[in-house]
Write an enzyme that holds these catalytic residues in place. Structure first.
Site, PDB file in Angstrom:
ATOM      1  N   SER A 122     -60.949  63.427  53.120  1.00  0.00           N
ATOM      2  CA  SER A 122     -62.378  63.681  53.044  1.00  0.00           C
ATOM      3  C   SER A 122     -62.875  64.154  54.397  1.00  0.00           C
ATOM      4  O   SER A 122     -62.314  63.813  55.441  1.00  0.00           O
ATOM      5  CB  SER A 122     -63.113  62.404  52.636  1.00  0.00           C
ATOM      6  OG  SER A 122     -64.487  62.509  52.892  1.00  0.00           O
TER       7      SER A 122
ATOM      8  N   CYS B  52     -75.815  64.293  44.976  1.00  0.00           N
ATOM      9  CA  CYS B  52     -75.546  65.647  45.466  1.00  0.00           C
ATOM     10  C   CYS B  52     -76.138  66.720  44.561  1.00  0.00           C
ATOM     11  O   CYS B  52     -76.541  67.787  45.028  1.00  0.00           O
ATOM     12  CB  CYS B  52     -74.042  65.908  45.555  1.00  0.00           C
ATOM     13  SG  CYS B  52     -73.011  64.488  45.854  1.00  0.00           S
TER      14      CYS B  52
ATOM     15  N   LYS C 204     -66.508  70.451  46.164  1.00  0.00           N
ATOM     16  CA  LYS C 204     -65.750  71.566  45.592  1.00  0.00           C
ATOM     17  C   LYS C 204     -66.644  72.574  44.900  1.00  0.00           C
ATOM     18  O   LYS C 204     -66.218  73.703  44.621  1.00  0.00           O
ATOM     19  CB  LYS C 204     -64.692  71.045  44.605  1.00  0.00           C
ATOM     20  CG  LYS C 204     -63.775  69.984  45.173  1.00  0.00           C
ATOM     21  CD  LYS C 204     -63.141  70.397  46.485  1.00  0.00           C
ATOM     22  CE  LYS C 204     -62.487  69.227  47.188  1.00  0.00           C
ATOM     23  NZ  LYS C 204     -63.407  68.179  47.648  1.00  0.00           N
TER      24      LYS C 204
ATOM     25  N   ASP D 106     -66.907  63.935  44.709  1.00  0.00           N
ATOM     26  CA  ASP D 106     -65.824  63.219  45.383  1.00  0.00           C
ATOM     27  C   ASP D 106     -66.164  61.768  45.690  1.00  0.00           C
ATOM     28  O   ASP D 106     -65.300  60.893  45.636  1.00  0.00           O
ATOM     29  CB  ASP D 106     -65.439  63.945  46.676  1.00  0.00           C
ATOM     30  CG  ASP D 106     -64.703  65.246  46.397  1.00  0.00           C
ATOM     31  OD1 ASP D 106     -64.666  65.658  45.220  1.00  0.00           O
ATOM     32  OD2 ASP D 106     -64.168  65.850  47.334  1.00  0.00           O
TER      33      ASP D 106
ATOM     34  N   GLU E 161     -57.989  63.282  47.908  1.00  0.00           N
ATOM     35  CA  GLU E 161     -58.456  62.888  49.235  1.00  0.00           C
ATOM     36  C   GLU E 161     -58.170  61.403  49.446  1.00  0.00           C
ATOM     37  O   GLU E 161     -58.153  60.626  48.495  1.00  0.00           O
ATOM     38  CB  GLU E 161     -59.958  63.134  49.384  1.00  0.00           C
ATOM     39  CG  GLU E 161     -60.318  64.598  49.433  1.00  0.00           C
ATOM     40  CD  GLU E 161     -61.803  64.825  49.643  1.00  0.00           C
ATOM     41  OE1 GLU E 161     -62.170  65.965  49.914  1.00  0.00           O
ATOM     42  OE2 GLU E 161     -62.592  63.871  49.530  1.00  0.00           O
TER      43      GLU E 161
END
Length: 574
Positions: free
Chosen positions: A477, A56, A131, A88, A451
């Protein structure tokens, strides 16, 4: 506009660059190779969430260089810095997930402190994982200096034996493996091909949901949030954002001019229309708080209730972010919503133009089937639904995109942690028709509001995704699918009804009517509350403990400070 004519007398950087008393400060800038002209120009913070934790974030540093070139080309002085990210996908399914929501506020706080400490005049923020996107946008609204948000872009889909796959398939494969429907070799082959490039998870999970929001709310340039991370056009969007931030400084166009109540409604609308992540109902109120706007879970749910679901995106649909971008991008989605009266077209954006003006040249693409017309939706109401009832007086939320059945009634099976429920699911120690209850996982009780993707994906992989329901005061999620209700409030840790449930209590969920109730009388709940005792968490110090001391209800966005409501002086006006 250039260094000779730009007036720094109203900009924060005057405190570190102007006047004889700032000679020591300027000497530091000379030490880094800046010229007198560059020191006299506006300073633009270029903040990234770059790290090597996950795909990411891995491309963000490269993209930041393009932003800096754009700033410099428009006679600004870029100052690059990094902040943290908790990804995550790596944190999922273990104690690490308790760090995730906490990181949102740490990101906002660290960007704020860097900008304040060094007197930067504007902010271009790049973020990649869940986030980090709301955290960066929260910082922009808190500081209220001219700002532009840039998404790092989504990952490309992988291919497994002739079909496209995403990380969702890998999580669900764990459930298939646990019941003997996938071999060790097949699972290993899938995990090696599912994520073939840099970028955030490719479907309409939390990262892409918040990226979609960044355009709809007006903080990102049109089309910039849709391009996948490996596409070269990303660098063009980054350079253009760097150039454009200088125009925003000249115009003094600030985030709070852009993020208005109507803009927040636009953001919630695109979430519902795209079947986006339920986490948006946590992050939009938090962004609103930074602007001094009350916008809670019930406000979000009201928008969801009246918005058609039109984008056929995973996890409930067929396509991923790359497909949406190639079909016409987020503006295609917004254009049909605007044409059918679902968006406020007069909201100003970082282009300096309104949503309607940005959309004026967007043409409908009838050669694609990723996005339906808002007049011919997949379903007439949004892909995300708010719930309320005696089990959730402060509300709850569920993603219904792609779900055939939106009602479920069954006996409760209670677990006091995600780990306990996941162990039961792996061992198949649950029954069809049950409502699995995971509690003490809320913002305060977790702490950190984990999550539950590992658990929900395992259920789906076992073929039980539509045969049981799951409710929690934690989160899900954006990759979660099935009858999974999160953000149940008040949370168990503060004595909410979810903490008073007993095994066998009948729970009724109705996503059509928007209700979540237990067949327990008010008198019985009162008796149970008298016997209830608060529980200590496993965290008595550190960042997660600190978060738990200040965090509020999920209904309001799990806030840790008063936001603009408590502000005495805005940073941008110092």
């Amino acid at each position: 506009m250039d260094a000779k004519t730009f007036d720094k007398s109203r900009l924060p950087s005057r405190h570190v660059t102007v006047g004889p008393q700032r000679a020591p400060h300027r000497s530091y800038y000379y030490a880094m190779g800046l010229t007198r002209e560059q020191i006299n120009q506006p300073f633009v913070g270029v903040a990234t969430c770059w790290n090597e934790a996950a795909p990411c974030n891995i491309a963000l540093m490269r993209q930041a260089q393009a932003v800096k070139k754009g700033v410099a080309s428009a006679n600004g002085t870029p100052r690059e810095f990094c902040t943290i990210t908790v990804t995550d996908g790596i944190a999922m399914g273990h104690e690490g997930m308790k760090s995730s929501l906490v990181s949102r506020d740490v990101i906002a706080d660290s960007v704020e402190l860097t900008m304040r400490g060094h007197g930067y005049d504007a902010l271009v923020g790049l973020a990649g994982c869940d986030k980090s996107l709301p955290g960066m946008m929260m910082a922009m609204c808190r500081l209220n200096v001219p700002s532009i948000f840039i998404y790092g872009g989504s990952i490309l889909p992988g291919r497994f034996r002739g079909r496209e796959v995403t990380i969702q398939d890998v999580f669900e494969a764990v459930g298939q493996h646990s019941v003997g429907n996938m071999s060790d070799d097949d699972l290993e082959e899938l995990e090696q091909v599912a994520c073939p490039s840099a970028g955030a998870c490719g479907a309409q999970f939390t990262a892409n949901t918040m990226a979609t929001i960044s355009e709809a709310i007006g903080l990102a340039l049109p089309y910039s949030a849709g391009a996948p991370a490996p596409y070269e056009i990303r660098d063009q969007f980054c350079a253009l954002s760097g150039e454009k931030i200088m125009d925003l400084i000249a115009q003094n166009l600030r985030p709070r001019d852009i993020v208005t109540p109507d803009a927040l409604e636009n953001a919630a609308t695109v979430v519902a229309a795209s079947g986006g992540s339920t986490n948006a109902a946590l992050h939009l109120p938090a962004i609103a708080n930074e602007c001094g706007i009350k916008f809670d879970l019930f406000d979000v749910a009201q928008i969801f209730k009246r918005t058609p679901y039109i984008a056929d995106l995973k996890p409930g649909g067929r396509y991923v972010a790359k497909d949406l971008f190639e079909a016409g991008g987020i503006p295609l989605l917004m254009k049909t919503l605007l044409d059918e009266g679902y968006l406020h077209g007069d909201c100003i954006t970082v282009t300096g133009r309104t949503i309607a003006e940005n959309m004026a040249s967007v043409r409908w693409n009838d050669q694609q089937d990723v996005v339906r017309s808002a007049s011919d939706p997949i379903t007439p109401t949004g892909g995300v639904v708010g719930l309320k009832g005696n089990l959730a007086p402060e509300g709850a939320i569920v993603k219904v995109a792609g779900m055939a059945n939106q009602k479920f009634t069954g006996p409760a099976r209670c677990f006091d942690s995600e780990d306990a429920c996941f162990a039961a699911v792996r061992a198949r120690e649950y029954k069809e028709g049950e409502v699995l209850v995971i509690r003490y996982e809320g913002p305060k009780g977790g702490p950190g509001m984990r999550e539950m993707l590992a658990t929900t994906a395992a259920l789906y992989g076992q073929g039980m995704g539509d045969k049981v329901a799951l409710i929690t005061d934690g989160r899900f999620s954006g990759a979660t699918r099935g009858f999974c209700i999160g953000h149940v409030g008040p949370e168990a840790a503060v004595g909410g009804p979810i903490g008073l449930l007993k095994d066998g209590d009948i729970i009724a969920i109705d996503a059509v009517e928007g209700t979540l109730s237990a067949e327990v009388s008010d008198e019985e709940f009162a008796r149970r509350r008298e016997a209830w005792q608060p529980r200590e968490t496993d965290y008595g110090s550190g960042a997660i403990w600190k978060f738990a001391q200040t965090v509020g209800s999920a209904k309001d966005g799990a806030l840790t400070h008063p936001g603009a409501f408590g502000e005495k002086t805005c940073y941008a006006d110092l």
